[in-house]
Scaffold this motif. Structure first.
Motif, PDB file in Angstrom:
ATOM      1  N   ARG A  14       3.658   8.842  -8.945  1.00  0.00           N
ATOM      2  CA  ARG A  14       2.527   9.369  -9.702  1.00  0.00           C
ATOM      3  C   ARG A  14       2.675   8.948 -11.157  1.00  0.00           C
ATOM      4  O   ARG A  14       3.786   8.765 -11.653  1.00  0.00           O
ATOM      5  CB  ARG A  14       2.485  10.902  -9.596  1.00  0.00           C
ATOM      6  CG  ARG A  14       2.141  11.384  -8.213  1.00  0.00           C
ATOM      7  CD  ARG A  14       1.836  12.870  -8.122  1.00  0.00           C
ATOM      8  NE  ARG A  14       2.053  13.651  -9.301  1.00  0.00           N
ATOM      9  CZ  ARG A  14       2.942  14.648  -9.395  1.00  0.00           C
ATOM     10  NH1 ARG A  14       3.702  14.958  -8.384  1.00  0.00           N
ATOM     11  NH2 ARG A  14       3.053  15.343 -10.508  1.00  0.00           N
ATOM     12  N   GLU A  42      -2.676  13.650  -9.455  1.00  0.00           N
ATOM     13  CA  GLU A  42      -2.225  13.050  -8.188  1.00  0.00           C
ATOM     14  C   GLU A  42      -2.400  11.534  -8.134  1.00  0.00           C
ATOM     15  O   GLU A  42      -2.045  10.902  -7.147  1.00  0.00           O
ATOM     16  CB  GLU A  42      -2.947  13.695  -6.994  1.00  0.00           C
ATOM     17  CG  GLU A  42      -4.455  13.501  -6.974  1.00  0.00           C
ATOM     18  CD  GLU A  42      -5.191  14.510  -7.853  1.00  0.00           C
ATOM     19  OE1 GLU A  42      -6.392  14.292  -8.048  1.00  0.00           O
ATOM     20  OE2 GLU A  42      -4.586  15.462  -8.342  1.00  0.00           O
ATOM     21  N   ARG A  43      -2.877  10.908  -9.214  1.00  0.00           N
ATOM     22  CA  ARG A  43      -3.111   9.462  -9.271  1.00  0.00           C
ATOM     23  C   ARG A  43      -1.787   8.712  -9.281  1.00  0.00           C
ATOM     24  O   ARG A  43      -0.839   9.114  -9.954  1.00  0.00           O
ATOM     25  CB  ARG A  43      -3.907   9.155 -10.533  1.00  0.00           C
ATOM     26  CG  ARG A  43      -4.547   7.811 -10.557  1.00  0.00           C
ATOM     27  CD  ARG A  43      -5.836   7.829  -9.728  1.00  0.00           C
ATOM     28  NE  ARG A  43      -6.707   6.751 -10.056  1.00  0.00           N
ATOM     29  CZ  ARG A  43      -7.455   6.685 -11.146  1.00  0.00           C
ATOM     30  NH1 ARG A  43      -7.431   7.650 -12.020  1.00  0.00           N
ATOM     31  NH2 ARG A  43      -8.226   5.653 -11.359  1.00  0.00           N
ATOM     32  N   ARG A  44      -1.712   7.614  -8.533  1.00  0.00           N
ATOM     33  CA  ARG A  44      -0.512   6.777  -8.470  1.00  0.00           C
ATOM     34  C   ARG A  44      -0.629   5.615  -9.458  1.00  0.00           C
ATOM     35  O   ARG A  44      -1.730   5.218  -9.841  1.00  0.00           O
ATOM     36  CB  ARG A  44      -0.334   6.207  -7.053  1.00  0.00           C
ATOM     37  CG  ARG A  44      -0.219   7.253  -5.978  1.00  0.00           C
ATOM     38  CD  ARG A  44       1.159   7.794  -5.894  1.00  0.00           C
ATOM     39  NE  ARG A  44       1.209   8.964  -5.026  1.00  0.00           N
ATOM     40  CZ  ARG A  44       2.313   9.567  -4.680  1.00  0.00           C
ATOM     41  NH1 ARG A  44       3.468   9.143  -5.131  1.00  0.00           N
ATOM     42  NH2 ARG A  44       2.293  10.618  -3.903  1.00  0.00           N
TER      43      ARG A  44
END
Length: 122
Positions: A14, A42-44
């Motif tokens: 993340r 929650e963004r990678r």
């Protein structure tokens, strides 16, 4: 692979966790940076667009002291204490704990491995 402040950020993690790989950015700063750039938690890293990476890079350059500059600043501060000859500077110079820890039995990290004293054992 995103490259920010001269560090390759791991792609599978993340964004909030990946930013911590940069020296000088911990959990609180990483969270602040994500909020400033408005990236969801929650963004990678591999899902970031080039524009978002550039935004993150600009925020870090503008608002935070990181990597080489931070290390240099810390080294200069320690050198200043040593040049002054104050107590903390003397402790740095001798390689002993600086912040008041006991040294009779512990402090092996600062002092290094134990040295045997000749004729001590009886």
């Amino acid at each position: 692979m995103a490259r920010i402040a001269g560090i390759n950020i791991p792609t599978g993690k993340r964004v909030e966790i990946g930013l911590r790989y940069i020296h000088g950015i911990g959990p609180a700063h990483a969270k602040q940076i994500c909020e400033k750039v408005s990236i969801p938690r929650e963004r990678r890293v591999n899902e970031l667009s080039d524009a978002e990476v550039i935004q993150i890079r600009e925020v870090i350059e503008r608002d935070y002291l990181v990597e080489g500059d931070l290390r240099r600043d810390t080294a200069v501060n320690i050198k200043r204490l040593m040049d002054l000859g104050c107590y903390r500077g003397l402790r740095h110079r001798r390689g002993l704990p600086v912040r008041g820890q006991r040294t009779h039995t512990n402090a092996r990290t600062r002092k290094g491995p134990a040295k045997a004293i000749a004729g001590k054992k009886k």
